[in-house]
Design an enzyme around this catalytic site. Structure first.
Site, PDB file in Angstrom:
ATOM      1  N   THR A  13      29.574  31.039 -51.739  1.00 39.34           N
ATOM      2  CA  THR A  13      29.393  30.135 -50.593  1.00 39.34           C
ATOM      3  C   THR A  13      29.541  30.892 -49.274  1.00 39.34           C
ATOM      4  O   THR A  13      28.653  30.866 -48.419  1.00 39.34           O
ATOM      5  CB  THR A  13      30.447  28.999 -50.669  1.00 39.34           C
ATOM      6  OG1 THR A  13      30.300  28.332 -51.912  1.00 39.34           O
ATOM      7  CG2 THR A  13      30.273  28.006 -49.536  1.00 39.34           C
ATOM      8  N   VAL A  14      30.661  31.575 -49.103  1.00 38.18           N
ATOM      9  CA  VAL A  14      30.946  32.207 -47.803  1.00 38.18           C
ATOM     10  C   VAL A  14      30.081  33.462 -47.608  1.00 38.18           C
ATOM     11  O   VAL A  14      29.479  33.653 -46.540  1.00 38.18           O
ATOM     12  CB  VAL A  14      32.451  32.552 -47.683  1.00 38.18           C
ATOM     13  CG1 VAL A  14      32.739  33.163 -46.322  1.00 38.18           C
ATOM     14  CG2 VAL A  14      33.309  31.309 -47.896  1.00 38.18           C
ATOM     15  N   LYS A 105      42.895  33.639 -48.519  1.00 34.41           N
ATOM     16  CA  LYS A 105      44.307  33.351 -48.188  1.00 34.41           C
ATOM     17  C   LYS A 105      45.223  33.526 -49.378  1.00 34.41           C
ATOM     18  O   LYS A 105      46.387  33.899 -49.234  1.00 34.41           O
ATOM     19  CB  LYS A 105      44.484  31.951 -47.604  1.00 34.41           C
ATOM     20  CG  LYS A 105      43.955  30.815 -48.468  1.00 34.41           C
ATOM     21  CD  LYS A 105      42.485  30.614 -48.235  1.00 34.41           C
ATOM     22  CE  LYS A 105      41.834  29.732 -49.234  1.00 34.41           C
ATOM     23  NZ  LYS A 105      40.596  29.142 -48.743  1.00 34.41           N
ATOM     24  N   GLU A 129      40.677  35.917 -39.937  1.00 30.95           N
ATOM     25  CA  GLU A 129      40.554  34.621 -39.262  1.00 30.95           C
ATOM     26  C   GLU A 129      40.107  33.514 -40.215  1.00 30.95           C
ATOM     27  O   GLU A 129      40.609  32.393 -40.180  1.00 30.95           O
ATOM     28  CB  GLU A 129      39.536  34.748 -38.111  1.00 30.95           C
ATOM     29  CG  GLU A 129      39.343  33.484 -37.309  1.00 30.95           C
ATOM     30  CD  GLU A 129      40.622  33.013 -36.658  1.00 30.95           C
ATOM     31  OE1 GLU A 129      41.083  33.642 -35.714  1.00 30.95           O
ATOM     32  OE2 GLU A 129      41.177  31.981 -37.106  1.00 30.95           O
ATOM     33  N   ILE A 136      37.897  27.181 -37.501  1.00 31.81           N
ATOM     34  CA  ILE A 136      38.782  27.048 -36.329  1.00 31.81           C
ATOM     35  C   ILE A 136      39.447  28.406 -36.054  1.00 31.81           C
ATOM     36  O   ILE A 136      40.075  28.966 -36.949  1.00 31.81           O
ATOM     37  CB  ILE A 136      39.889  25.991 -36.565  1.00 31.81           C
ATOM     38  CG1 ILE A 136      39.290  24.638 -36.932  1.00 31.81           C
ATOM     39  CG2 ILE A 136      40.791  25.874 -35.349  1.00 31.81           C
ATOM     40  CD1 ILE A 136      40.330  23.566 -37.270  1.00 31.81           C
ATOM     41  N   GLY A 187      30.572  22.771 -51.480  1.00 35.66           N
ATOM     42  CA  GLY A 187      31.042  24.149 -51.247  1.00 35.66           C
ATOM     43  C   GLY A 187      32.392  24.226 -50.558  1.00 35.66           C
ATOM     44  O   GLY A 187      32.771  25.269 -50.035  1.00 35.66           O
ATOM     45  N   LYS A 205      48.026  28.853 -46.627  1.00 38.41           N
ATOM     46  CA  LYS A 205      47.617  28.904 -45.216  1.00 38.41           C
ATOM     47  C   LYS A 205      48.818  28.690 -44.297  1.00 38.41           C
ATOM     48  O   LYS A 205      48.954  29.365 -43.274  1.00 38.41           O
ATOM     49  CB  LYS A 205      46.542  27.833 -44.958  1.00 38.41           C
ATOM     50  CG  LYS A 205      45.212  28.142 -45.644  1.00 38.41           C
ATOM     51  CD  LYS A 205      44.317  26.922 -45.655  1.00 38.41           C
ATOM     52  CE  LYS A 205      42.949  27.219 -46.249  1.00 38.41           C
ATOM     53  NZ  LYS A 205      42.180  25.997 -46.522  1.00 38.41           N
TER      54      LYS A 205
HETATM   55  P1  NAP Z   1      32.582  31.466 -54.425  1.00 37.42           P
HETATM   56  O1  NAP Z   1      31.486  30.582 -53.966  1.00 37.42           O
HETATM   57  O2  NAP Z   1      33.185  31.277 -55.754  1.00 37.42           O
HETATM   58  O3  NAP Z   1      32.037  32.954 -54.288  1.00 37.42           O
HETATM   59  C1  NAP Z   1      32.735  34.077 -54.705  1.00 37.42           C
HETATM   60  C2  NAP Z   1      31.722  35.120 -55.026  1.00 37.42           C
HETATM   61  O4  NAP Z   1      32.372  36.335 -55.330  1.00 37.42           O
HETATM   62  C3  NAP Z   1      30.848  34.760 -56.217  1.00 37.42           C
HETATM   63  O5  NAP Z   1      29.519  34.919 -55.830  1.00 37.42           O
HETATM   64  C4  NAP Z   1      31.275  35.754 -57.270  1.00 37.42           C
HETATM   65  O6  NAP Z   1      30.258  36.178 -58.099  1.00 37.42           O
HETATM   66  C5  NAP Z   1      31.706  36.914 -56.427  1.00 37.42           C
HETATM   67  N1  NAP Z   1      32.610  37.832 -57.110  1.00 37.42           N
HETATM   68  C6  NAP Z   1      33.749  37.535 -57.765  1.00 37.42           C
HETATM   69  N2  NAP Z   1      34.307  38.667 -58.243  1.00 37.42           N
HETATM   70  C7  NAP Z   1      33.480  39.683 -57.887  1.00 37.42           C
HETATM   71  C8  NAP Z   1      33.487  41.070 -58.091  1.00 37.42           C
HETATM   72  N3  NAP Z   1      34.463  41.657 -58.771  1.00 37.42           N
HETATM   73  N4  NAP Z   1      32.485  41.814 -57.568  1.00 37.42           N
HETATM   74  C9  NAP Z   1      31.492  41.241 -56.871  1.00 37.42           C
HETATM   75  N5  NAP Z   1      31.416  39.900 -56.659  1.00 37.42           N
HETATM   76  C10 NAP Z   1      32.401  39.150 -57.164  1.00 37.42           C
HETATM   77  O7  NAP Z   1      33.774  31.452 -53.378  1.00 37.42           O
HETATM   78  P2  NAP Z   1      33.711  31.137 -51.824  1.00 37.42           P
HETATM   79  O8  NAP Z   1      33.837  29.674 -51.631  1.00 37.42           O
HETATM   80  O9  NAP Z   1      32.597  31.870 -51.184  1.00 37.42           O
HETATM   81  O10 NAP Z   1      35.108  31.756 -51.373  1.00 37.42           O
HETATM   82  C11 NAP Z   1      35.287  33.135 -51.219  1.00 37.42           C
HETATM   83  C12 NAP Z   1      36.647  33.346 -50.533  1.00 37.42           C
HETATM   84  O11 NAP Z   1      36.634  32.686 -49.274  1.00 37.42           O
HETATM   85  C13 NAP Z   1      37.814  32.744 -51.319  1.00 37.42           C
HETATM   86  O12 NAP Z   1      38.931  33.573 -51.135  1.00 37.42           O
HETATM   87  C14 NAP Z   1      38.048  31.407 -50.622  1.00 37.42           C
HETATM   88  O13 NAP Z   1      39.382  30.972 -50.712  1.00 37.42           O
HETATM   89  C15 NAP Z   1      37.713  31.752 -49.193  1.00 37.42           C
HETATM   90  N6  NAP Z   1      37.294  30.644 -48.353  1.00 37.42           N
HETATM   91  C16 NAP Z   1      36.350  29.764 -48.804  1.00 37.42           C
HETATM   92  C17 NAP Z   1      35.932  28.744 -47.960  1.00 37.42           C
HETATM   93  C18 NAP Z   1      34.908  27.732 -48.387  1.00 37.42           C
HETATM   94  O14 NAP Z   1      34.707  26.761 -47.665  1.00 37.42           O
HETATM   95  N7  NAP Z   1      34.239  27.914 -49.512  1.00 37.42           N
HETATM   96  C19 NAP Z   1      36.481  28.621 -46.669  1.00 37.42           C
HETATM   97  C20 NAP Z   1      37.440  29.554 -46.259  1.00 37.42           C
HETATM   98  C21 NAP Z   1      37.833  30.565 -47.107  1.00 37.42           C
HETATM   99  P3  NAP Z   1      29.455  35.212 -59.079  1.00 37.42           P
HETATM  100  O15 NAP Z   1      28.450  34.542 -58.204  1.00 37.42           O
HETATM  101  O16 NAP Z   1      28.865  36.166 -60.027  1.00 37.42           O
HETATM  102  O17 NAP Z   1      30.465  34.272 -59.682  1.00 37.42           O
HETATM  103  N1  HSE Z   2      39.050  25.224 -50.392  1.00 36.17           N
HETATM  104  C1  HSE Z   2      39.383  25.378 -49.024  1.00 36.17           C
HETATM  105  C2  HSE Z   2      39.447  24.021 -48.377  1.00 36.17           C
HETATM  106  C3  HSE Z   2      38.363  26.234 -48.330  1.00 36.17           C
HETATM  107  O1  HSE Z   2      38.965  23.053 -48.964  1.00 36.17           O
HETATM  108  O2  HSE Z   2      40.007  23.921 -47.297  1.00 36.17           O
HETATM  109  C4  HSE Z   2      38.780  26.584 -46.921  1.00 36.17           C
HETATM  110  O3  HSE Z   2      39.860  27.465 -46.926  1.00 36.17           O
END
Ligand code: NAP
Ligand code: HSE
Length: 434
Positions: A13-14, A105, A129, A136, A187, A205
């Protein structure tokens, strides 16, 4: 214009949002950075998996060594979740001379001390951030803009998934499971959504923010914590009738040399800006001794809001701003933590108590006397017969207390739970102090 080569690890997603911003808005990022932040490599696990962004030929790879062995890649946005292999990969990037940007986090709350110390030893920096409250800019505000203050209190809604679920339940009567599924599809949720709904993500957080604001080094699992898994629609409706919204509220407050911290579903008076935060939005009220209260509100989860924070960190790192601030942040330094976590039992709040009780003579008197015996004073009491033909002959009581300690309310709830006049367990929730 000069280029600074960037890599992304993780195209979920990110990562997808960050790639879109770098690829589609290169002119904008270049203007802000004074050079082109050039997307050189994107590392994924599965090269065959369909992606929502078109990555230029030669950029996608499944080999981390492509980054490690390219000394021209200076900045790595590490956008995978969880603690391993995220920890090992981040150390590998730092050792290879890269500055790192992360949204993770869980990783920082668990291994921040090790990672920050190692980055400093290697003269590298970590920008984070996006790890708190999505789009935010709260880390920058506390870490830089408010440093003329002693922060005295933080209150906020830090999990978009939980706030989305509660909003759907409250506004549309959606059941909990369906609302969670929608949050996942949009997402917002973690790969393991238990971390959202059980409050762990909020605790991670709050630990990061409290560390920045108060210098308190608290492990996130030591923060008193309650999630939203057992939140019921009828409590949301009762709160609404009484003039409140229920929010998963994270609180951190300086009390002498200790910091009171708590995360729990909490009644927030309607009209308070925190009560009006809807869907995946987050909000944080910060109180500083010089500035007074400051309020931050914005999208706390989701692809583009989070990518907004990550790309700003990439630009700050490319420009050299992160290096300046990271070096001076007291975060996870070797110094002793100047403050400790306050004991949970002494926190003072008003409370909402819901009981399902036998509808018999003397029951009200016996229950209120239990509450009184624990030194809890009742502010209001409402008895509502839900079904006149209830075969169990029970009735709902909603009690609002005056201010009391967490210890007293817990002792009262424990005794109420054992009373033969009560069906099920009492539901007890804090009412937010203004
Ligand atoms: P996600 O959609 O599950 O994406 C994670 C990605 O990382 C997936 O594409 C996964 O691959 C890949 N991955 C995992 N292990 C890997 C490795 N060893 N080598 C290369 N790629 C690898 O997660 P996300 O929502 O983007 O979140 C990512 C981070 O941002 C997390 O720490 C989350 O807490 C944080 N975050 C998320 C949000 C949000 O709104 N989603 C907001 C703030 C912070 P596959 O596609 O093959 O599974
Ligand atoms: N899973 C987290 C949330 C993503 O819903 O707030 C943002 O850190």
């Amino acid at each position: 214009m000069e280029k600074t080569k960037i890599a992304i690890i993780g195209l979920g997603t990110v990562g997808t949002g960050v790639a879109k911003l770098l690829l589609d808005h290169g002119d904008r990022t270049a203007r802000h950075a004074g050079r082109i932040p050039w997307l050189e490599k994107v590392i994924v696990r599965d090269l065959e998996k369909p992606r929502d962004v078109e990555i230029p030929t030669g950029v996608l790879s499944d080999n981390l060594e492509d980054i490690v062995n390219d000394p021209e890649i200076k900045v790595v946005a590490q956008l995978i979740g969880g603690t391993e292999p995220a920890r090992t990969i981040m150390l590998q990037m730092l050792e290879a001379g890269k500055d790192v940007v992360t949204a993770n986090k869980a990783l920082l709350a668990e291994h921040g001390a090790e990672l920050f110390d190692r980055a400093r030893e290697l003269d590298r920096c970590i920008a984070f951030e996006a790890s708190v409250a999505g789009g935010i800019p709260i880390v920058t505000n506390i870490g830089q803009c408010l440093t003329g203050n002693q922060i005295t209190a933080l209150k906020g809604i830090l999990n978009g998934t939980c706030n989305y679920i509660i909003t759907q339940m409250q506004q549309h009567g959606t059941d909990y499971q369906s609302a969670l599924k929608q949050a996942q599809q949009l997402g917002y949720a973690e790969a393991d959504p238990t971390l959202d709904v059980d409050g762990s993500d909020t605790a991670q957080k709050l630990a990061i923010l409290s560390h920045l604001a108060f210098g308190v080094r608290v492990h996130w699992q030591d923060i008193p914590l309650e999630g939203i898994e057992s939140l019921q629609l009828r409590d949301i409706q009762n709160a609404d009738r009484c003039g409140y919204r229920i929010k998963l509220l994270a609180e951190s407050k300086l009390n002498g040399n200790a910091v009171e911290m708590n995360i729990a579903p909490t009644l927030v008076r309607k009209g308070n800006p925190l009560a009006e935060v809807e869907d995946a939005f987050n909000a944080i009220r910060v109180r500083g001794d010089a500035v007074g209260p400051v309020f931050f509100h914005g999208q706390g989860a989701g692809q583009m809001p989070t990518a907004s924070a990550v790309v700003a960190d990439i630009i700050d790192t490319v420009v050299g701003r992160t290096r300046l601030t990271f070096g001076n942040l007291e975060l996870w330094s070797d110094a002793q933590s100047p403050r400790q976590l306050a004991p949970a039992d002494t926190a003072v709040n008003k409370y909402y108590i819901r009981l399902q009780v036998n509808d018999d003579p003397g029951v009200m008197a016996s229950l209120t006397s239990i509450i009184g015996r624990h030194g809890v004073s009742i502010a209001s009491i409402n008895q509502q017969q839900t079904q006149s033909d209830d075969p169990e002959n029970t009735v709902q009581l909603v009690i609002m207390s005056h201010a009391t300690t967490a210890g007293a309310i817990k002792a009262a709830a424990d005794e109420l739970k054992n009373s033969a006049n009560i069906k099920g367990s009492p539901v007890v929730m804090r009412i937010m102090n203004s």
